[in-house]
Enzyme design. Structure first.
Site, PDB file in Angstrom:
ATOM      1  N   LYS A   1     -22.568 -40.615  81.951  1.00 18.19           N
ATOM      2  CA  LYS A   1     -21.318 -40.317  81.241  1.00 18.19           C
ATOM      3  C   LYS A   1     -20.773 -38.938  81.636  1.00 18.19           C
ATOM      4  O   LYS A   1     -19.599 -38.792  81.938  1.00 18.19           O
ATOM      5  CB  LYS A   1     -21.542 -40.338  79.707  1.00 18.19           C
TER       6      LYS A   1
ATOM      7  N   ARG B   1     -21.142 -41.896  68.229  1.00 15.47           N
ATOM      8  CA  ARG B   1     -22.483 -42.443  68.418  1.00 15.47           C
ATOM      9  C   ARG B   1     -22.928 -43.274  67.222  1.00 15.47           C
ATOM     10  O   ARG B   1     -24.031 -43.803  67.242  1.00 15.47           O
ATOM     11  CB  ARG B   1     -23.472 -41.308  68.606  1.00 15.47           C
TER      12      ARG B   1
ATOM     13  N   ARG C   1     -34.447 -40.773  71.826  1.00 15.80           N
ATOM     14  CA  ARG C   1     -33.012 -40.877  72.112  1.00 15.80           C
ATOM     15  C   ARG C   1     -32.625 -42.330  72.407  1.00 15.80           C
ATOM     16  O   ARG C   1     -31.561 -42.787  72.000  1.00 15.80           O
ATOM     17  CB  ARG C   1     -32.656 -39.972  73.302  1.00 15.80           C
TER      18      ARG C   1
ATOM     19  N   ARG D   1     -33.842 -34.695  85.959  1.00 16.39           N
ATOM     20  CA  ARG D   1     -32.493 -34.132  85.962  1.00 16.39           C
ATOM     21  C   ARG D   1     -32.471 -32.617  85.713  1.00 16.39           C
ATOM     22  O   ARG D   1     -33.215 -32.120  84.891  1.00 16.39           O
ATOM     23  CB  ARG D   1     -31.716 -34.860  84.863  1.00 16.39           C
TER      24      ARG D   1
ATOM     25  N   ARG E   1     -32.745 -29.566  80.525  1.00 12.90           N
ATOM     26  CA  ARG E   1     -32.527 -29.646  79.079  1.00 12.90           C
ATOM     27  C   ARG E   1     -33.866 -29.797  78.353  1.00 12.90           C
ATOM     28  O   ARG E   1     -34.741 -30.515  78.819  1.00 12.90           O
ATOM     29  CB  ARG E   1     -31.630 -30.839  78.762  1.00 12.90           C
TER      30      ARG E   1
HETATM   31  P1  AMP Z   1     -25.971 -35.561  74.927  1.00 16.13           P
HETATM   32  O1  AMP Z   1     -25.729 -34.318  75.704  1.00 16.13           O
HETATM   33  O2  AMP Z   1     -24.719 -36.360  74.699  1.00 16.13           O
HETATM   34  O3  AMP Z   1     -27.099 -36.394  75.482  1.00 16.13           O
HETATM   35  O4  AMP Z   1     -26.442 -35.091  73.449  1.00 16.13           O
HETATM   36  C1  AMP Z   1     -27.616 -34.326  73.272  1.00 16.13           C
HETATM   37  C2  AMP Z   1     -28.049 -34.372  71.811  1.00 16.13           C
HETATM   38  O5  AMP Z   1     -27.022 -33.820  70.981  1.00 16.13           O
HETATM   39  C3  AMP Z   1     -28.292 -35.765  71.241  1.00 16.13           C
HETATM   40  O6  AMP Z   1     -29.587 -36.263  71.526  1.00 16.13           O
HETATM   41  C4  AMP Z   1     -28.080 -35.508  69.754  1.00 16.13           C
HETATM   42  O7  AMP Z   1     -29.192 -34.825  69.179  1.00 16.13           O
HETATM   43  C5  AMP Z   1     -26.916 -34.534  69.756  1.00 16.13           C
HETATM   44  N1  AMP Z   1     -25.604 -35.233  69.757  1.00 16.13           N
HETATM   45  C6  AMP Z   1     -24.653 -35.208  70.737  1.00 16.13           C
HETATM   46  N2  AMP Z   1     -23.582 -35.940  70.398  1.00 16.13           N
HETATM   47  C7  AMP Z   1     -23.848 -36.455  69.165  1.00 16.13           C
HETATM   48  C8  AMP Z   1     -23.138 -37.316  68.289  1.00 16.13           C
HETATM   49  N3  AMP Z   1     -21.930 -37.806  68.605  1.00 16.13           N
HETATM   50  N4  AMP Z   1     -23.726 -37.631  67.095  1.00 16.13           N
HETATM   51  C9  AMP Z   1     -24.931 -37.153  66.757  1.00 16.13           C
HETATM   52  N5  AMP Z   1     -25.676 -36.350  67.555  1.00 16.13           N
HETATM   53  C10 AMP Z   1     -25.137 -35.996  68.749  1.00 16.13           C
END
Ligand code: AMP
Length: 223
Positions: free
Chosen positions: A15, A88, A172, A127, A161
């Protein structure tokens, strides 16, 4: 004419990579709730401190927090938005619908990036990204040309990360299947869903996404 799209898919589906391309090619504004939450953490805000542990475990932070983050950013306009990692949950999807209605914006498409779980584990555990320009690398498939130096900007600030490890990836993925994958049916029923093959080469995925969007000239001329 502006376009607003959601990139929907499990962690590691690509994404962020596709969002960056759409920012470059189409001048869209990327709204990544993950990036916003990581920025809040590193700047040490109260909210950042509260969510840090939840993120490292791989769980979702509360709807209230992420909806608040998105609400703040929607006034920043441009040629439209790419929602990356948001919504989400069904509650977030409903909230986004209301926010878009309130601001007179329309959701054009929800790009569902399809990938299989084994590919996700491989993609995520190798990554790393450049902390300066955001370029994404991978130990096996796309290492930097010079070890420890970003190919694009020359920075040595290469980062992994905290949640890109097998344990939090499992959580996740579970969170994705329990709470996020129902959005596939939700947006299908609204006639917005556009599935693409997220396992194809990056440029082919981008081409599939382009095929779903209105052509750029329509945007430029407002037709
Ligand atoms: P990402 O970078 O999109 O993989 O997000 C990393 C982490 O941020 C996720 O595993 C969640 O802990 C939190 N997070 C990001 N976006 C959301 C969302 N829309 N709702 C809830 N938690 C989020």
């Amino acid at each position: 004419m502006t376009i607003n799209i959601i990139l929907l898919g499990p962690p590691g589906a690509g994404k962020g990579t596709q969002a960056r391309k759409l920012v470059d090619d189409r001048g869209l504004v990327q709204l990544s709730t993950g990036d916003m939450l990581r920025a809040a953490r590193s700047s040490g805000t109260e909210m950042g401190k509260r969510v840090a542990e939840v993120m490292d475990r791989g769980q979702l932070v509360t709807d209230e927090i992420v909806i608040g983050l998105i609400r703040e950013k929607l006034s920043e306009g441009g040629n439209g938005f790419i929602f990356d990692g948001f919504p989400r949950t069904l509650a977030q999807a409903d909230a986004l619908g209301h926010l878009l209605d309130e601001t007179g914006m329309v959701l054009d498409a929800v790009i569902e990036m399809q990938v299989d779980d084994q590919a996700l584990v491989r993609r995520i555990t190798g990554r790393y990204t450049c902390g300066n320009c955001g370029e994404v690398y991978h130990d096996d498939t796309k290492p930097t040309r010079r070890a420890g130096v970003c190919d694009v900007c020359g920075s040595t600030d290469l980062r992994r990360r905290a949640d890109d490890n097998e344990d939090s990836l499992k959580t996740r993925l579970l969170e994705y299947y329990k709470k996020t994958s129902p959005l596939i049916g939700y947006y299908y029923a609204k006639g917005k869903l556009a599935p693409v093959d997220g396992l194809a080469e990056m440029d082919q995925v981008a081409a599939q996404i382009e095929g779903v969007l209105p052509v750029s000239s329509e945007i430029a001329t407002g037709t």
